[in-house]
Scaffold this motif. Structure first.
Motif, mmCIF file in Angstrom:
data_model
loop_
_atom_site.group_PDB
_atom_site.id
_atom_site.type_symbol
_atom_site.label_atom_id
_atom_site.label_comp_id
_atom_site.label_asym_id
_atom_site.label_seq_id
_atom_site.Cartn_x
_atom_site.Cartn_y
_atom_site.Cartn_z
ATOM 1 N N SER A 192 -61.432 71.332 82.625
ATOM 2 C CA SER A 192 -62.305 72.230 83.381
ATOM 3 C C SER A 192 -62.368 73.601 82.709
ATOM 4 O O SER A 192 -61.613 73.896 81.778
ATOM 5 N N ALA A 194 -61.869 76.314 84.528
ATOM 6 C CA ALA A 194 -61.131 77.195 85.441
ATOM 7 C C ALA A 194 -60.024 77.931 84.690
ATOM 8 O O ALA A 194 -59.499 77.432 83.691
ATOM 9 N N ARG A 259 -54.198 74.711 86.989
ATOM 10 C CA ARG A 259 -55.605 74.917 86.636
ATOM 11 C C ARG A 259 -56.448 74.037 87.559
ATOM 12 O O ARG A 259 -56.177 72.849 87.715
ATOM 13 N N ALA A 260 -57.452 74.630 88.169
ATOM 14 C CA ALA A 260 -58.314 73.894 89.101
ATOM 15 C C ALA A 260 -59.196 72.907 88.361
ATOM 16 O O ALA A 260 -59.522 73.089 87.183
ATOM 17 N N GLN A 262 -62.879 70.954 87.791
ATOM 18 C CA GLN A 262 -64.214 71.541 87.715
ATOM 19 C C GLN A 262 -64.960 71.532 89.062
ATOM 20 O O GLN A 262 -65.563 72.546 89.432
ATOM 21 N N TRP A 265 -63.522 74.387 90.984
ATOM 22 C CA TRP A 265 -63.863 75.678 90.403
ATOM 23 C C TRP A 265 -65.342 76.016 90.605
ATOM 24 O O TRP A 265 -65.713 77.184 90.738
ATOM 25 N N ASN A 270 -59.563 78.284 93.097
ATOM 26 C CA ASN A 270 -58.477 77.820 92.234
ATOM 27 C C ASN A 270 -57.588 76.800 92.942
ATOM 28 O O ASN A 270 -56.821 76.097 92.287
#
Length: 457
Positions: A192, A194, A259-260, A262, A265, A270
């Protein structure tokens, strides 16, 4: 064999080891002392025989360096032919002096408490060396394969060793499986855009040792709120809860990277929803359907606004700990409880811990990594030096009806914001004093919004 006789044998073995001269470079257990599967006396016998062996010839230093250069195992992974760490020797002696670990606890692990990285060629299922459905794993190694993430018992915790996975299935580690549950969403099959977040999570935990996946975590304020609201008001230092009886004893600290995904995000978040877990099985909200739509995203919940106060909205306006936040780390096979997970489920529901990765990518199955960095005991937090004396005097950590303790004032004032902040500051300072080298990492904003997240409902 009776326990008394076992104890006598163990004492005699230790005395024999101490009195027997040997080379300084000679390992306590050599490769030819290897324990075979199913032999409850193996390690004890090996120690006894080892003490009567003549000293071995010194190792060829050049050959040893050559072996290390070949990279058979990372430098921090011992091999059977090397000197075993003290923890491994003690674990072997404990297991075989009582025959308890296998017989009484129902644990069946081959090559108990020994290194396994080289023999298994890395982490993961290793039936031929560790035993059927067992694996070579390292305690709290979030980058190990999914089969390592629900282990409940660890013979040693300082290197990769054989463990019971609790996973059902055939001996072939590739058997079963299918498409990922989120495979129909292409955005979850790739990294992603993010941002990467790095911060600390905390877990209120017992003396048991297992990973934080399929568990609920918190920041310091959230951990204290959990203790205050659900744990310390039980009499007699029981420190139990509504759905469990094992006493909480410590607050663990983990450094995490998240990390988020996609789809998450794209909504400007998050964090996803905090999922609830019961013995590692996801129980909500909404039957945990969020994994198909958003992947195994890390969840958060705070009570600073109604949008993020979900799924425990009943505490909105009642939680007086400033900034209190809860998190969830969705792990492997969350549709099944402990002891019910299968190899097929590991493939379709791998969870969010990143396997063989040094950084979360934001793909549906790689949203976080964690590392335990410290812990503080609840007794130390409260300044409780003698629990037995405290109980004998009628001590009470916190009475929720009087809003204060007996012979203890630490938890007085549950709805007093100033008192709550003081408790936050106290625990923060204790971690700082005990682990001064750890960097200061601020809590991220809990940006979960239930109205955006469940916009299709």
């Amino acid at each position: 064999m009776s326990f008394v006789r076992q104890a006598m044998l163990l004492a005699a073995t230790i005395l024999l080891l101490l009195l027997t001269p040997s080379s300084a470079d000679e390992p306590l257990l050599a490769v030819d002392d290897e324990c075979t599967a199913g032999d409850g006396q193996c390690a004890l016998n090996a120690l006894q025989v080892r003490a009567t062996k003549p000293s071995l010839e010194p190792k060829d230093v050049a050959l040893e360096e050559e072996e290390l250069e070949e990279g058979a195992a990372p430098v921090d992974e011992p091999r059977q032919e090397d000197d075993l760490p003290q923890e491994a020797v003690l674990a072997l002696m404990q297991q075989n002096s009582s025959e308890a670990l296998g017989a009484e606890k129902g644990i069946h692990i081959w090559h108990y408490a020994l290194p396994c990285w080289s023999q298994c060629q890395g982490a993961g299922f290793c039936d031929k060396y560790c035993g059927p459905n067992n694996a070579c794993c390292h305690y709290l190694a979030s980058s190990d394969p999914p089969e390592c993430h629900n282990v409940q018992f660890w013979p040693v915790r300082t290197f990769h060793t054989c463990v019971e996975t609790g996973i059902k299935g055939g001996s072939d580690s590739t058997s079963g499986g299918g498409n990922l549950i989120f495979a129909l969403n292409p955005a979850l099959m790739k990294p992603s855009t993010a941002p990467l977040l790095e911060f600390y999570m905390y877990r209120v935990h017992s003396d048991e040792n297992y990973g934080p996946e399929n568990q609920n975590m918190a920041n310091i304020a959230g951990a204290l709120w959990y203790l205050h609201n659900e744990i310390v008001w039980h009499k007699g230092l029981a420190r139990s809860g509504t759905y469990f009886s094992t006493a909480k004893t410590r607050i663990e600290k983990f450094k995490v990277r998240t990390r988020a995904t996609q789809p998450l995000w794209n909504l400007g978040m998050n964090f996803g929803v905090v999922n609830a877990f019961d013995i590692t099985k996801c129980t909500g909200p909404y039957s945990c359907t969020n994994f198909k739509e958003y992947g195994y995203a890390v969840g958060c919940e705070s009570w600073s606004n109604k949008a993020s106060a979900f799924p425990h909205s009943q505490w909105y306006g009642k939680n007086k700990y400033p900034g209190a936040t809860w998190y969830s780390l969705p792990g492997t096979c969350p549709s099944q409880g402990l002891g019910q997970k299968t190899k097929a489920c590991l493939k379709t529901e791998p969870g969010g811990a990143c396997v063989s990765s040094t950084m979360p990518t934001g793909a549906g199955d790689c949203t976080y990594l964690y590392e335990k960095v410290g812990e503080i005991s609840i007794n130390d937090l409260e300044g409780l030096q003698s629990p037995d004396t405290f109980k004998a005097m009628g001590g009470y950590e916190y009475n929720k009806y009087t809003d204060k303790g007996v012979h203890m004032s630490f938890w007085d004032g549950k709805e007093d914001v100033t008192a709550c902040q003081k408790r936050i500051d106290t625990l923060t300072a204790m971690f700082k004093a005990k682990y001064p080298a750890l960097p200061d990492l601020p809590d991220p904003a809990c940006d979960f919004n239930q109205y955006k997240f469940y916009h299709k409902r």
